[in-house]
Design a protein around this motif. Structure first.
Motif, PDB file in Angstrom:
ATOM      1  N   PRO A   1      79.387   5.638 146.372  1.00  0.00           N
ATOM      2  CA  PRO A   1      80.811   6.580 146.493  1.00  0.00           C
ATOM      3  C   PRO A   1      80.754   6.918 144.935  1.00  0.00           C
ATOM      4  O   PRO A   1      80.675   6.071 144.128  1.00  0.00           O
ATOM      5  CB  PRO A   1      81.819   5.614 146.892  1.00  0.00           C
TER       6      PRO A   1
ATOM      7  N   GLY B   1     100.714  15.316 136.978  1.00  0.00           N
ATOM      8  CA  GLY B   1     100.063  15.549 138.194  1.00  0.00           C
ATOM      9  C   GLY B   1      99.831  17.044 138.534  1.00  0.00           C
ATOM     10  O   GLY B   1      98.891  17.424 138.815  1.00  0.00           O
ATOM     11  N   LEU B   2     101.078  17.849 138.183  1.00  0.00           N
ATOM     12  CA  LEU B   2     100.967  19.267 138.302  1.00  0.00           C
ATOM     13  C   LEU B   2      99.918  19.917 137.494  1.00  0.00           C
ATOM     14  O   LEU B   2      99.310  20.664 137.790  1.00  0.00           O
ATOM     15  CB  LEU B   2     102.272  19.840 138.343  1.00  0.00           C
TER      16      LEU B   2
ATOM     17  N   THR C   1      96.237  39.718 151.103  1.00  0.00           N
ATOM     18  CA  THR C   1      96.613  38.384 150.768  1.00  0.00           C
ATOM     19  C   THR C   1      95.532  37.821 149.767  1.00  0.00           C
ATOM     20  O   THR C   1      95.937  37.045 149.050  1.00  0.00           O
ATOM     21  CB  THR C   1      96.408  37.346 152.011  1.00  0.00           C
TER      22      THR C   1
ATOM     23  N   ARG D   1      96.032  36.072 146.071  1.00  0.00           N
ATOM     24  CA  ARG D   1      95.357  34.790 145.785  1.00  0.00           C
ATOM     25  C   ARG D   1      94.751  34.892 144.705  1.00  0.00           C
ATOM     26  O   ARG D   1      94.603  33.941 143.500  1.00  0.00           O
ATOM     27  CB  ARG D   1      94.498  34.132 147.113  1.00  0.00           C
TER      28      ARG D   1
ATOM     29  N   THR E   1      92.874  22.982 139.228  1.00  0.00           N
ATOM     30  CA  THR E   1      92.028  22.773 140.312  1.00  0.00           C
ATOM     31  C   THR E   1      92.208  24.102 141.367  1.00  0.00           C
ATOM     32  O   THR E   1      91.094  24.711 141.778  1.00  0.00           O
ATOM     33  CB  THR E   1      92.433  21.555 140.978  1.00  0.00           C
ATOM     34  N   LEU E   2      93.633  24.388 141.716  1.00  0.00           N
ATOM     35  CA  LEU E   2      93.728  25.666 142.568  1.00  0.00           C
ATOM     36  C   LEU E   2      93.335  26.869 142.032  1.00  0.00           C
ATOM     37  O   LEU E   2      92.712  27.633 142.716  1.00  0.00           O
ATOM     38  CB  LEU E   2      95.328  25.709 142.858  1.00  0.00           C
TER      39      LEU E   2
ATOM     40  N   ILE F   1      97.206  18.695 136.676  1.00  0.00           N
ATOM     41  CA  ILE F   1      95.953  18.408 137.235  1.00  0.00           C
ATOM     42  C   ILE F   1      95.837  19.481 138.724  1.00  0.00           C
ATOM     43  O   ILE F   1      94.615  19.875 138.829  1.00  0.00           O
ATOM     44  CB  ILE F   1      95.700  17.061 137.941  1.00  0.00           C
ATOM     45  N   ILE F   2      96.931  19.804 139.326  1.00  0.00           N
ATOM     46  CA  ILE F   2      96.723  20.402 140.510  1.00  0.00           C
ATOM     47  C   ILE F   2      96.511  22.012 140.174  1.00  0.00           C
ATOM     48  O   ILE F   2      95.705  22.770 140.747  1.00  0.00           O
ATOM     49  CB  ILE F   2      98.141  20.456 141.476  1.00  0.00           C
TER      50      ILE F   2
ATOM     51  N   SER G   1      85.621  33.074 155.730  1.00  0.00           N
ATOM     52  CA  SER G   1      86.572  32.251 156.015  1.00  0.00           C
ATOM     53  C   SER G   1      86.015  30.685 155.536  1.00  0.00           C
ATOM     54  O   SER G   1      86.449  29.632 155.786  1.00  0.00           O
ATOM     55  CB  SER G   1      86.900  31.972 157.548  1.00  0.00           C
ATOM     56  N   GLU G   2      84.736  30.892 154.794  1.00  0.00           N
ATOM     57  CA  GLU G   2      84.112  29.552 154.479  1.00  0.00           C
ATOM     58  C   GLU G   2      85.080  28.879 153.691  1.00  0.00           C
ATOM     59  O   GLU G   2      85.608  29.250 152.391  1.00  0.00           O
ATOM     60  CB  GLU G   2      82.768  29.840 153.895  1.00  0.00           C
ATOM     61  N   LEU G   3      85.253  27.759 153.558  1.00  0.00           N
ATOM     62  CA  LEU G   3      85.913  26.679 153.052  1.00  0.00           C
ATOM     63  C   LEU G   3      85.421  26.555 151.480  1.00  0.00           C
ATOM     64  O   LEU G   3      84.287  26.466 151.375  1.00  0.00           O
ATOM     65  CB  LEU G   3      86.343  25.457 153.529  1.00  0.00           C
ATOM     66  N   THR G   4      86.549  26.500 150.545  1.00  0.00           N
ATOM     67  CA  THR G   4      85.883  26.178 149.220  1.00  0.00           C
ATOM     68  C   THR G   4      86.751  25.065 148.626  1.00  0.00           C
ATOM     69  O   THR G   4      87.754  25.219 148.189  1.00  0.00           O
ATOM     70  CB  THR G   4      86.066  27.315 148.058  1.00  0.00           C
ATOM     71  N   LEU G   5      86.346  23.699 149.118  1.00  0.00           N
ATOM     72  CA  LEU G   5      87.026  22.831 148.850  1.00  0.00           C
ATOM     73  C   LEU G   5      86.484  22.095 147.507  1.00  0.00           C
ATOM     74  O   LEU G   5      85.450  22.220 147.239  1.00  0.00           O
ATOM     75  CB  LEU G   5      87.178  21.821 149.960  1.00  0.00           C
TER      76      LEU G   5
ATOM     77  N   TRP H   1      89.361  15.651 137.690  1.00  0.00           N
ATOM     78  CA  TRP H   1      89.820  14.688 138.730  1.00  0.00           C
ATOM     79  C   TRP H   1      89.151  13.497 138.387  1.00  0.00           C
ATOM     80  O   TRP H   1      89.936  12.337 138.489  1.00  0.00           O
ATOM     81  CB  TRP H   1      89.547  15.151 140.261  1.00  0.00           C
TER      82      TRP H   1
END
Lengths: 292, 330
Positions: free
Chosen positions: A132, A261-262, A20, A24, A268-269, A264-265, A288-292, A219
């Motif tokens: 912020p 918008g697509l 998988t 990816r 990023t992905l 931009i996505i 499994s560490e998140l990559t946000l 973004w």
């Protein structure tokens, strides 16, 4: 017997995970390549004017002639999106590079000098990070008027904090290594130790942070542009395109909003996927560490 | 939990407030420094169009009246002194005192953020647990990839598409505002139908990270010894999942709840301006467009204070729920 079964299960688990992940990884790499190629090659190769107005063909839904449809003055949206992505990416890369430079300089200073300088700098980093980001960006752009440079600066000034933290931590851990002791006892000055021995070792980390920052910066730019505080409308970015499409959305035309918008996505992905795969290779246990 | 350790909680809150004060002072100082470095001219902003026809003498008099040539540190100090007595200045774009603008709008922003946050936490926990139950299943894959896509999607874009779908195509929800344009008073029913879209979109924008972290926390907890022990004792899957795995898996997420305040504020800023929700964040955008410095300065300080309060709440929650951490030692 049981051990063999467990071994087999472990193996199959590992293989399925790996497969998988190559999916990816490959799709992320393909998306990244397509994005870069589109941005680099389409403008010089395709002799089409993105500003070409065709009022007879305004607000056409997606078709073979215009795969993404046309906007409210009949401009081809696919071409507009590619040019918008170009502007957004350029602003994103410029801002991310500036932010990474500031962050590396600040983090290396804090880590290399230590003591009260370090404490003072890290206090400052904590303070800035409690505002912020978008709000600080809005404030800076408001005070310096919208334009390309204020946007780049406002994004850079709000995004250097994470790089500074990473670089400082890395410098601190490197400082206790034997080769640094050797350089110091060999009579190297603090400056020489920092520039010749510490900085080259932290550059990969800083580079990864800079790459990861590009989508964030994109973004941020699109959000500022969407609020009407970003780039001027004649240098259309993806955010400006979405902002400009609000009028046609309210009468039911969805395509001028959807496609920018697509755009931009997708990058990023792609960047998140590549960075995730890279981290896994460096440190497979933290798969499994998140990559946000 | 028998009774809450109020004393320890109050002491921790007091200590955090002491640390927060210098941060707030530095932020306001920075805000004034940025304003002083910018090409923005307060005299022209004050005089508006009248500045175009005015002679130099009048402008100079205005300049000295407004104290433009004084160093910005003096302005900062004056602002702090009057802010301490509750006077935050005059907002030119809202034509109201800044304190009144904030007082009128804060309640709507808080309501929006609170509703969105509760929805995001509940939905995120549910989806995260479902995904963690069978790692690698189609449900897990769907939830995870959807979360990554949503995390990458700009919230204002989601908001616009939501307006298109629910307000224009299906015509089931209002597209924006607090009430219908015809009505004078804010009624509960009107409010309920108008808050669905903005709060829903804000919740969706906060959902991905929460779902992913719950999934990871619960997934890790499911492989640990207490869960294995619970299974060995023959407890039902439901008890194992909700009573054991979720409880220990949620702990690391709790600290994150408070530290996500900046993202929540950022999201609210964009969502409020798309849906013309009359909150603080929408006022920020108007203030920025019109370069209304007193309002901008107050709102930046307010947002920073909100972030600091969020951090403090996260610490409190962590101290309360994790038995290994003592509040008095934080």
């Amino acid at each position: 017997m049981a051990e063999a079964a467990a071994e087999r299960e472990w193996r199959s688990y590992g293989i399925s995970r790996r497969s998988t992940h190559t999916i990816r990884l490959r799709s992320s790499a393909a998306l990244a390549v397509v994005t870069v190629l589109a941005v680099l090659l389409v403008p010089p190769l395709v002799q089409l004017d993105q500003q070409a107005v065709d009022l007879a063909a305004k607000l056409r839904p997606p078709s073979w002639a215009h795969p993404f449809g046309t906007d409210d003055v009949g401009r081809d949206l696919l071409l507009r999106c590619v040019y918008g992505l170009r502007v957004s990416l350029l602003v994103g890369v410029a801002a991310a590079l500036t932010a990474a430079l500031i962050g590396t300089a600040v983090g290396a200073t804090a880590g290399a000098l230590g003591g009260w300088v370090d404490r003072g700098i890290m206090r400052l980093v904590d303070t800035v990070s409690s505002v912020p980001h978008l709000l600080l960006g809005v404030f800076i752009v408001a005070m310096f008027r919208p334009g390309v440079w204020p946007v780049v600066i406002s994004v850079a000034l709000t995004h250097w904090l994470s790089t500074a933290r990473i670089v400082r931590a890395e410098v601190l851990s490197l400082r206790s290594r034997p080769y640094i002791d050797a350089a110091v006892s060999g009579g190297a000055s603090r400056w020489r130790v920092t520039v010749r021995h510490l900085l080259p070792a932290v550059l990969p980390q800083a580079g990864l942070a800079a790459v990861l920052m590009v989508p964030h910066a994109m973004w941020h730019e699109s959000a500022l542009s969407f609020l009407g505080l970003g780039l001027p409308t004649h240098t259309a970015s993806l955010g400006t395109l979405i902002q400009g499409a609000r009028g046609s959305l309210l009468v039911g035309q969805w395509w001028p909003t959807l496609f920018p918008g697509l755009f931009i996505i997708v990058p990023t992905l792609a960047v998140a996927g590549l960075a995730g795969a890279w981290r896994e290779r460096l440190n497979p246990r933290r798969r499994s560490e998140l990559t946000l | 939990m028998t009774s809450l350790p109020w004393g320890a909680m109050a002491r921790l809150a007091g200590r955090r407030a002491l640390f927060a004060l210098p941060v707030l002072l530095t932020v306001t100082f920075g805000v004034f420094a940025i304003a002083a470095a910018s090409p923005f001219d307060p005299v022209k902003a004050y005089a508006g169009n009248a500045a175009l026809g005015a002679d130099k003498e009048t402008l100079d008099r205005l300049r000295s009246n407004l104290g433009v040539d004084e160093p910005f540190t003096a302005h900062w100090w004056d602002w702090l002194a009057s802010a301490a007595s509750g006077d935050l200045g005059w907002s030119s774009v809202m034509r109201q005192p800044v304190a009144q603008v904030i007082g009128e709008r804060l309640v709507w922003s808080t309501l929006l953020c609170a509703v969105a946050f509760v929805v995001a936490v509940l939905l995120g926990t549910m989806l995260g647990v479902l995904a963690a139950r069978r790692p690698g299943s189609w449900l897990d894959r769907t939830v995870t990839s959807l979360a990554y896509v949503l995390e990458a999607a700009p919230v204002f874009w989601i908001a616009l598409l939501a307006i298109w779908l629910f307000a224009l195509q299906l015509d089931v929800l209002p597209a924006g505002g607090l009430t219908d344009t015809a009505s004078e008073q804010v009624s509960a029913g009107q409010l309920a139908s108008h808050i669905v879209l903005p709060a829903g979109v804000l919740a969706v924008s906060q959902l991905p990270w929460f779902t992913l972290y719950v999934r990871q926390g619960v997934g890790d907890a499911l492989t640990e010894d207490p869960v294995r022990g619970a299974r060995a004792r023959g407890l039902s899957e439901r008890t194992v999942l909700l009573g054991h795995a979720l409880r220990s898996g949620l702990l690391p997420v709790l600290t994150l709840i408070g530290s996500r305040a900046p993202e929540l504020i950022t999201g609210a800023l964009l969502v409020e301006s798309v849906f013309s929700w009359p909150g603080i964040a929408a006022a920020t955008v108007e203030a920025a467009t019109a370069v209304d410095f007193p309002l901008l300065a107050a709102l930046t300080t307010l947002a920073t204070a909100a972030v600091l309060i969020g951090n403090m709440l996260a610490d409190l929650l962590y101290g309360l729920f994790d038995p290994r951490v003592k509040l008095s030692e934080m």
